[in-house]
Design an enzyme around this catalytic site. Structure first.
Site, PDB file in Angstrom:
ATOM      1  N   LYS A  67      48.379  62.034  45.879  1.00  0.00           N
ATOM      2  CA  LYS A  67      49.033  63.252  45.381  1.00  0.00           C
ATOM      3  C   LYS A  67      49.890  63.901  46.471  1.00  0.00           C
ATOM      4  O   LYS A  67      50.929  64.494  46.185  1.00  0.00           O
ATOM      5  CB  LYS A  67      47.970  64.253  44.904  1.00  0.00           C
ATOM      6  CG  LYS A  67      47.161  63.777  43.709  1.00  0.00           C
ATOM      7  CD  LYS A  67      47.994  63.814  42.452  1.00  0.00           C
ATOM      8  CE  LYS A  67      47.161  63.653  41.208  1.00  0.00           C
ATOM      9  NZ  LYS A  67      47.943  63.658  39.984  1.00  0.00           N
ATOM     10  N   TYR A  90      42.687  58.958  46.603  1.00  0.00           N
ATOM     11  CA  TYR A  90      43.325  59.582  45.431  1.00  0.00           C
ATOM     12  C   TYR A  90      44.085  60.848  45.839  1.00  0.00           C
ATOM     13  O   TYR A  90      45.260  61.027  45.494  1.00  0.00           O
ATOM     14  CB  TYR A  90      42.260  59.926  44.367  1.00  0.00           C
ATOM     15  CG  TYR A  90      42.658  61.087  43.487  1.00  0.00           C
ATOM     16  CD1 TYR A  90      43.665  60.951  42.530  1.00  0.00           C
ATOM     17  CD2 TYR A  90      42.063  62.345  43.640  1.00  0.00           C
ATOM     18  CE1 TYR A  90      44.057  62.032  41.746  1.00  0.00           C
ATOM     19  CE2 TYR A  90      42.449  63.418  42.862  1.00  0.00           C
ATOM     20  CZ  TYR A  90      43.447  63.257  41.922  1.00  0.00           C
ATOM     21  OH  TYR A  90      43.843  64.320  41.144  1.00  0.00           O
ATOM     22  N   HIS A  91      43.403  61.726  46.591  1.00  0.00           N
ATOM     23  CA  HIS A  91      44.069  62.982  46.948  1.00  0.00           C
ATOM     24  C   HIS A  91      45.296  62.726  47.823  1.00  0.00           C
ATOM     25  O   HIS A  91      46.304  63.417  47.719  1.00  0.00           O
ATOM     26  CB  HIS A  91      43.083  63.935  47.635  1.00  0.00           C
ATOM     27  CG  HIS A  91      42.050  64.499  46.694  1.00  0.00           C
ATOM     28  ND1 HIS A  91      40.778  63.984  46.570  1.00  0.00           N
ATOM     29  CD2 HIS A  91      42.126  65.513  45.799  1.00  0.00           C
ATOM     30  CE1 HIS A  91      40.104  64.672  45.662  1.00  0.00           C
ATOM     31  NE2 HIS A  91      40.898  65.608  45.168  1.00  0.00           N
ATOM     32  N   SER A 122      40.423  62.055  49.996  1.00  0.00           N
ATOM     33  CA  SER A 122      40.145  60.736  49.392  1.00  0.00           C
ATOM     34  C   SER A 122      41.487  60.019  49.270  1.00  0.00           C
ATOM     35  O   SER A 122      42.549  60.642  49.368  1.00  0.00           O
ATOM     36  CB  SER A 122      39.518  60.884  47.999  1.00  0.00           C
ATOM     37  OG  SER A 122      40.505  61.306  47.070  1.00  0.00           O
TER      38      SER A 122
HETATM   39  N1  LIG Z   1      40.778  67.048  35.331  1.00  0.00           N
HETATM   40  C1  LIG Z   1      40.837  67.786  36.435  1.00  0.00           C
HETATM   41  O1  LIG Z   1      39.909  68.540  36.747  1.00  0.00           O
HETATM   42  C2  LIG Z   1      42.060  67.727  37.320  1.00  0.00           C
HETATM   43  C3  LIG Z   1      42.115  68.567  38.437  1.00  0.00           C
HETATM   44  C4  LIG Z   1      43.252  68.518  39.243  1.00  0.00           C
HETATM   45  C5  LIG Z   1      44.296  67.658  38.942  1.00  0.00           C
HETATM   46  N2  LIG Z   1      44.195  66.843  37.855  1.00  0.00           N
HETATM   47  C6  LIG Z   1      45.322  65.957  37.573  1.00  0.00           C
HETATM   48  O2  LIG Z   1      45.751  66.189  36.252  1.00  0.00           O
HETATM   49  C7  LIG Z   1      46.268  64.996  35.675  1.00  0.00           C
HETATM   50  C8  LIG Z   1      45.610  64.742  34.347  1.00  0.00           C
HETATM   51  O3  LIG Z   1      44.212  64.696  34.545  1.00  0.00           O
HETATM   52  P1  LIG Z   1      43.227  64.380  33.372  1.00  0.00           P
HETATM   53  O4  LIG Z   1      41.908  64.932  33.772  1.00  0.00           O
HETATM   54  O5  LIG Z   1      43.831  64.755  32.080  1.00  0.00           O
HETATM   55  O6  LIG Z   1      43.164  62.779  33.529  1.00  0.00           O
HETATM   56  P2  LIG Z   1      42.975  61.645  32.419  1.00  0.00           P
HETATM   57  O7  LIG Z   1      42.670  60.384  33.175  1.00  0.00           O
HETATM   58  O8  LIG Z   1      41.985  62.079  31.394  1.00  0.00           O
HETATM   59  O9  LIG Z   1      44.411  61.554  31.768  1.00  0.00           O
HETATM   60  C9  LIG Z   1      45.469  60.805  32.313  1.00  0.00           C
HETATM   61  C10 LIG Z   1      46.093  60.004  31.206  1.00  0.00           C
HETATM   62  O10 LIG Z   1      47.185  59.264  31.743  1.00  0.00           O
HETATM   63  C11 LIG Z   1      47.140  57.922  31.300  1.00  0.00           C
HETATM   64  N3  LIG Z   1      47.755  57.093  32.348  1.00  0.00           N
HETATM   65  C12 LIG Z   1      47.343  56.926  33.625  1.00  0.00           C
HETATM   66  N4  LIG Z   1      48.155  56.097  34.283  1.00  0.00           N
HETATM   67  C13 LIG Z   1      49.144  55.753  33.426  1.00  0.00           C
HETATM   68  C14 LIG Z   1      50.300  54.944  33.540  1.00  0.00           C
HETATM   69  N5  LIG Z   1      50.599  54.294  34.671  1.00  0.00           N
HETATM   70  N6  LIG Z   1      51.116  54.807  32.460  1.00  0.00           N
HETATM   71  C15 LIG Z   1      50.841  55.448  31.290  1.00  0.00           C
HETATM   72  N7  LIG Z   1      49.735  56.245  31.137  1.00  0.00           N
HETATM   73  C16 LIG Z   1      48.902  56.388  32.186  1.00  0.00           C
HETATM   74  C17 LIG Z   1      45.658  57.636  31.105  1.00  0.00           C
HETATM   75  O11 LIG Z   1      45.418  56.589  30.184  1.00  0.00           O
HETATM   76  C18 LIG Z   1      45.136  58.979  30.595  1.00  0.00           C
HETATM   77  O12 LIG Z   1      45.145  59.060  29.196  1.00  0.00           O
HETATM   78  C19 LIG Z   1      46.037  63.891  36.700  1.00  0.00           C
HETATM   79  O13 LIG Z   1      47.228  63.647  37.382  1.00  0.00           O
HETATM   80  C20 LIG Z   1      45.003  64.486  37.627  1.00  0.00           C
HETATM   81  O14 LIG Z   1      45.134  63.954  38.898  1.00  0.00           O
HETATM   82  C21 LIG Z   1      43.113  66.863  37.043  1.00  0.00           C
END
Ligand SMILES: NC(=O)c1ccc[n+]([C@@H]2O[C@H](COP(=O)([O-])OP(=O)(O)OC[C@H]3O[C@@H](n4cnc5c(N)ncnc54)[C@H](O)[C@@H]3O)[C@@H](O)[C@H]2O)c1
Length: 407
Positions: free
Chosen positions: A185, A181-182, A179
């Site tokens: 990363k 998104y991916h 995607s």
């Molecule tokens: N949840 C999953 O299953 C999962 C799996 C693999 C990777 N990830 C990665 O882990 C990370 C955290 O995931 P999550 O599930 O906690 O996501 P989330 O969206 O719940 O948390 C991300 C936080 O970052 C804040 N944020 C985003 N962009 C910002 C910016 N430019 N400035 C300041 N704050 C900002 C958001 O408001 C949010 O509170 C992400 O990078 C995600 O890609 C998550």
């Protein structure tokens, strides 16, 4: 240690902060609350009611006597990032603050561009600010197992040895993201690897599997709960199945359901990130951790959800709508994860018990699920260039939200 957590208001940032505090670390947080806004944008909300961040801080102070220094701001503004690092001089930075939804990035060109520019820009801002104001800090950057795709060979932790036409080398393992998104990363990974090399920074790039669960040992009061997204855009597959089971909707297994991914419980994700923080990379070292416990196919997750749901008097069925994503539906999957166990990582939570825990929690918030039952079914199609109409069309014109106003 002093640990800066970017994205501290998010699903994994908040439990991580609680855990780091419990282990005696000082925690500084950054967030701009964009996830709360974007979940509202697609007509949804967290199944668990989430207090404002100021309220979270107050509850934490009252319940545990702990404090978090918090900076509200956007990592997209370089001066903001620079000033926080220059003032705080953190020992470690756990970078979680990115747009993290694959379907959101596939809505249309605007969402694709926002995802890639925001994510890559934020990481570059952190790298530059580290170079000038926190050169000894250790960056723990959250990537995803989705960077690798589903190759027909075992997936190493970042690098692999290759013999090719008489030459031999250790190279980054090819990425085949699924995607926009991916892919953001993947670009981040390249940037973090390059910056570590040219500026002698310390970095751990975490290829994380899909996380499931709402609770960790530190979440011992309902006011400390983390968010739980269940809509098609922000909810990961298990979250959607659990919500569908409770709402009496069929579990939507996209296509044949052989899609297999790495998963781990929230508590074990927090454990892994803490291990990475407490065992920093060397100066100039860029290391990659694959962070997951077990691989499951989507079909097997649906069947497990049906089995556990029966214990709660629920009898969901399984449906197979056409897959809105473009991905292999039957494939092998053999990722390696050896680095974290070497640092002492041990799996603490099993899938079945966490699913029971989530069912117990979600039944209490059933009304919040009911109010948004129209947002669970898939509408964002990878083949279409513009999905905005579909997202907007499904939300009822006005549905007064029950319960407290929270995201
Ligand atoms: N949840 C999953 O299953 C999962 C799996 C693999 C990777 N990830 C990665 O882990 C990370 C955290 O995931 P999550 O599930 O906690 O996501 P989330 O969206 O719940 O948390 C991300 C936080 O970052 C804040 N944020 C985003 N962009 C910002 C910016 N430019 N400035 C300041 N704050 C900002 C958001 O408001 C949010 O509170 C992400 O990078 C995600 O890609 C998550």
């Amino acid at each position: 240690m002093k640990v800066l957590v970017t994205g501290i208001d998010g699903y994994s940032g908040w439990p991580l902060a609680l855990h780091l505090l419990a282990r005696g670390h000082a925690v500084v947080g950054i967030d701009n609350f964009v996830t709360r806004r974007r979940v509202r944008e697609v007509g949804s909300w967290s199944a668990t009611p989430i207090p404002s961040f100021a309220r979270r801080q107050a509850v934490l102070r009252d319940l545990k006597g702990q404090t978090i220094s918090f900076y509200r701001g956007d990592l997209g503004r370089y001066e903001f990032v620079r000033d926080v690092l220059a003032r705080e001089h953190p020992d470690a930075i756990v970078h979680l603050a990115e747009q993290r939804s694959a379907p959101y990035s596939m809505i249309d060109v605007r969402h694709a561009v926002a995802t890639q520019t925001e994510n890559v820009r934020s990481t570059l801002h952190l790298l530059y600010a580290m170079r000038d104001h926190a050169p000894d800090a250790h960056l723990v950057k959250m990537g995803t197992m989705g960077e690798y795709g589903t190759p027909k060979v075992p997936i190493p932790e970042g690098f692999f040895e290759i013999d090719y036409r008489g030459g031999h080398d250790v190279l980054p393992f090819p990425r085949q993201a699924g995607s926009w998104y991916h892919w953001s990363k993947v670009f981040d990974s390249g940037d973090v690897m390059f910056a570590s090399r040219i500026w002698d920074l310390r970095a751990t790039d975490v290829m994380q599997g899909v996380i499931y669960g709402i609770r960790t040992p530190e979440i011992d009061d309902p006011r400390l709960l983390t968010r739980f997204d269940f809509d098609e855009t922000w909810g990961t597959v298990l979250n959607r199945f659990l919500a569908q089971a409770i709402l009496g909707l069929p579990l939507t297994v996209y296509g044949r359901g052989g899609q297999t991914r790495g998963f781990l419980a929230l508590e074990d994700s927090v454990q892994s990130l803490t291990l990475a923080v407490e065992h920093p990379a060397e100066k100039g070292e860029y290391r990659v951790f694959n962070q997951f416990d077990a691989a499951y196919s989507v079909q097997s997750l649906a069947e497990t959800t049906v089995r556990i749901a029966a214990e709660f008097g629920l009898a969901p069925t399984i449906a197979h709508p056409p897959n809105p994503r473009i991905e292999a539906e039957e494939h092998g999957y053999e990722p390696i994860h050896e680095h974290l166990p070497r640092l002492g990582y041990r799996r603490t939570r099993e899938l079945d018990e966490v699913l029971r825990e989530i069912f117990r929690d979600l039944r209490r918030y059933r009304r919040r699920l009911e109010a948004k039952r129209h947002v669970v079914a898939p509408t964002v199609d990878w083949r279409r260039g513009d999905n905005r109409g579909e997202i907007g069309a499904r939300a009822p014109a006005s549905s007064p939200p029950p319960g407290p106003p929270s995201s």
